[in-house]
Scaffold this motif. Structure first.
Motif, PDB file in Angstrom:
ATOM      1  N   ARG A 133       0.860  -1.188   0.000  1.00 46.01           N
ATOM      2  CA  ARG A 133       0.000   0.000   0.000  1.00 46.01           C
ATOM      3  C   ARG A 133       0.892   1.233   0.000  1.00 46.01           C
ATOM      4  O   ARG A 133       1.846   1.313   0.753  1.00 46.01           O
ATOM      5  N   THR A 153       0.835   5.764  -0.575  1.00 46.10           N
ATOM      6  CA  THR A 153       0.077   6.997  -0.724  1.00 46.10           C
ATOM      7  C   THR A 153       0.661   7.705  -1.934  1.00 46.10           C
ATOM      8  O   THR A 153       1.877   7.873  -2.034  1.00 46.10           O
ATOM      9  N   ARG A 167       0.355  11.077  -4.517  1.00 47.27           N
ATOM     10  CA  ARG A 167      -0.194  12.405  -4.785  1.00 47.27           C
ATOM     11  C   ARG A 167      -0.160  12.634  -6.286  1.00 47.27           C
ATOM     12  O   ARG A 167       0.877  12.448  -6.918  1.00 47.27           O
ATOM     13  N   ASN A 188      -7.627   2.001  -9.004  1.00 46.66           N
ATOM     14  CA  ASN A 188      -6.420   1.254  -8.653  1.00 46.66           C
ATOM     15  C   ASN A 188      -6.033   0.279  -9.763  1.00 46.66           C
ATOM     16  O   ASN A 188      -4.867   0.215 -10.167  1.00 46.66           O
TER      17      ASN A 188
END
Length: 52
Positions: free
Chosen positions: A6, A8, A10, A31
């Motif tokens: 996983r 994060t 931007r 995804n």
């Protein structure tokens, strides 16, 4: 895929909107669309990087 990680990520809003549109057109989740595009790019890079 044996293991998932996983992260994060931007993204510029314009790129995110474009990816959302593309994922809907392809009937994939956002995804899955990102993973698909990365895998296609990796495959094309693998074939073009090989020396004759």
């Amino acid at each position: 895929m044996d293991q998932e990680v996983r992260i994060t990520l931007r993204l510029p809003a314009e790129l995110h909107a474009w990816l959302v549109t593309q994922s809907k057109t392809a009937r994939r989740s956002l995804n899955s669309e990102i993973v698909h595009r990365l895998e296609v790019e990796r495959a094309s890079t693998d074939t073009t990087d090989k020396s004759p």
